[in-house]
Design an enzyme around this catalytic site. Structure first.
Site, PDB file in Angstrom:
ATOM      1  N   HIS A 162       0.870  -1.317  -0.192  1.00 27.26           N
ATOM      2  CA  HIS A 162      -0.034   0.095  -0.061  1.00 27.26           C
ATOM      3  C   HIS A 162       0.794   1.320   0.068  1.00 27.26           C
ATOM      4  O   HIS A 162       0.653   2.208  -0.714  1.00 27.26           O
ATOM      5  CB  HIS A 162      -0.862   0.016   1.227  1.00 27.26           C
ATOM      6  CG  HIS A 162      -1.833   1.284   1.521  1.00 27.26           C
ATOM      7  ND1 HIS A 162      -2.472   1.725   0.590  1.00 27.26           N
ATOM      8  CD2 HIS A 162      -1.501   2.305   2.460  1.00 27.26           C
ATOM      9  CE1 HIS A 162      -3.044   3.095   0.984  1.00 27.26           C
ATOM     10  NE2 HIS A 162      -2.255   3.254   2.123  1.00 27.26           N
ATOM     11  N   HIS A 167       0.779   4.587  -2.505  1.00 30.14           N
ATOM     12  CA  HIS A 167       1.320   6.276  -2.310  1.00 30.14           C
ATOM     13  C   HIS A 167       2.313   6.583  -2.949  1.00 30.14           C
ATOM     14  O   HIS A 167       2.594   7.633  -3.630  1.00 30.14           O
ATOM     15  CB  HIS A 167       1.641   6.470  -0.789  1.00 30.14           C
ATOM     16  CG  HIS A 167       0.175   6.433   0.057  1.00 30.14           C
ATOM     17  ND1 HIS A 167      -0.628   7.544   0.186  1.00 30.14           N
ATOM     18  CD2 HIS A 167      -0.206   5.755   0.868  1.00 30.14           C
ATOM     19  CE1 HIS A 167      -1.546   7.331   0.985  1.00 30.14           C
ATOM     20  NE2 HIS A 167      -1.371   6.246   1.519  1.00 30.14           N
ATOM     21  N   GLU A 208      -6.614   8.977   0.114  1.00 28.67           N
ATOM     22  CA  GLU A 208      -6.586   7.592   0.271  1.00 28.67           C
ATOM     23  C   GLU A 208      -7.747   6.674  -0.431  1.00 28.67           C
ATOM     24  O   GLU A 208      -7.293   5.726  -1.067  1.00 28.67           O
ATOM     25  CB  GLU A 208      -6.699   7.460   1.915  1.00 28.67           C
ATOM     26  CG  GLU A 208      -5.703   7.605   2.650  1.00 28.67           C
ATOM     27  CD  GLU A 208      -4.516   6.614   2.536  1.00 28.67           C
ATOM     28  OE1 GLU A 208      -4.400   5.650   1.802  1.00 28.67           O
ATOM     29  OE2 GLU A 208      -3.710   6.708   3.332  1.00 28.67           O
ATOM     30  N   SER A 227      -4.195   0.074  -4.192  1.00 24.98           N
ATOM     31  CA  SER A 227      -2.949  -0.960  -4.140  1.00 24.98           C
ATOM     32  C   SER A 227      -4.030  -2.007  -3.375  1.00 24.98           C
ATOM     33  O   SER A 227      -3.492  -2.967  -2.810  1.00 24.98           O
ATOM     34  CB  SER A 227      -2.500  -0.274  -2.539  1.00 24.98           C
ATOM     35  OG  SER A 227      -3.296  -0.047  -1.501  1.00 24.98           O
TER      36      SER A 227
END
Ligand code: NLE
Ligand code: FE2
Length: 297
Positions: A162, A167, A208, A227
């Site tokens: 993730h 990110h 997010e 992700s």
């Protein structure tokens, strides 16, 4: 505000130096002794690390590299179909390895020339102000463990997949990098805990779990969607609302399941005008006014 579950497994360090990660009983690795020992080992490396020292190097096992390979392979076609073009361009520029887990200093070496971000090691949860304060300096706290191999398609708990695939690719875009930095800088202006939580919740529903329209299709740009190859199949069927700061900052959500309500920007310009300007200008007072408008649902 989140209402159920916990994002990270708590980490404790004893006086004798032993580090323990406490997996909840619903965690897929709860009964897997080898996985638990490995989580302790990887967390210990970050606990004993301090800024200025070389980033802890993890000797990833064949099984861990295999999880990274499977997830990278499954995500690739889904990114092509569902990720916003800004993320896809950044991903193409970053060129993360797909056949093995990269070390965090390798990730920094790839991102720094593009947008100046660097990655540092975190054992698990980093306190909100410390995490956001670092974002304001283009520094990203990243875990180094991998999700349990039995559930590669989704984990509520942020792992290196993730942090780096979600990110890292996002932060390789100058525009997403700027938005993330702005959220970090906002945290330094806020004194109230309510203000901090509101900021973190707006971040949750943008960087997010944000989605955005592009040529009539609903694309994802949020790291938490990008992700998870499980969530990427589902997000377009969720309830999609237009950007709305009072709602984004005060709606109740469960962090441990696919997000049932998402907020869509019309395009990147609108994202910057609404969320970006909020990050750039918010204060405790302006947030108190927004909280007065929000109706928790
Ligand atoms: N659900 C995401 C994943 O499976 O990669 C992680 C989200 C962390 C907020
Ligand atoms: Fe995240």
């Amino acid at each position: 505000m989140f209402t159920e579950g916990q994002l990270y497994s708590p980490v404790s360090a004893d006086a004798d130096g032993s580090v323990q990660v406490h997996l909840g009983e619903n965690h897929p690795g709860f009964k897997d002794e080898a996985y638990r020992a490995r989580r302790n080992e990887i967390a210990a490396a970050a606990v004993s690390w301090s800024p200025g020292q070389p980033i802890p190097q993890i000797a990833y096992t064949d099984q861990e590299n295999e999880v990274w390979r499977i997830v990278s392979r499954e995500l690739a076609p889904k990114h092509e179909r569902h990720a916003h073009s800004e993320y896809l361009a950044a991903k193409a520029a970053l060129k993360l390895p797909t056949d093995r887990v990269p070390q965090l200093d390798e990730v920094s070496a790839l991102i720094e020339p593009l947008t100046g971000w660097s990655y540092i090691a975190a054992p698990g949860l980093v306190e909100l102000r410390q995490f956001y304060g670092a974002l304001g300096r283009r520094v990203f706290h990243s875990t180094q463990y991998l999700r349990h191999p039995s559930e590669p398609l989704y984990t509520p708990e942020p792992d290196i997949i993730h942090e780096v695939i979600g990110h890292g690719n996002q932060l390789a875009s100058p525009r997403f990098a700027r938005l993330t930095e702005a959220a970090g800088q906002a945290s330094m202006r806020l004194e109230s805990e309510e203000g901090m939580q509101f900021l973190a919740d707006v971040f949750w529903f943008s960087m997010e779990f944000g989605v955005m329209w592009e040529d009539g299709d609903l694309k994802a740009y949020g790291a938490g969607i990008l992700s998870s190859y499980g969530e990427m199949d589902e997000y377009a069927q969720m309830e999609i609302r237009p950007l709305d700061l009072p709602q984004m900052g005060s709606i109740n959500y469960d962090i441990t399941a696919y997000q049932p309500v998402l907020f869509a920007a019309q395009n990147l310009d609108e994202l910057e005008e609404v969320v970006g300007v909020f990050f750039d200008t918010c204060t405790d007072d302006s947030i108190a006014a927004l909280r007065g408008v929000g109706t928790p649902a």
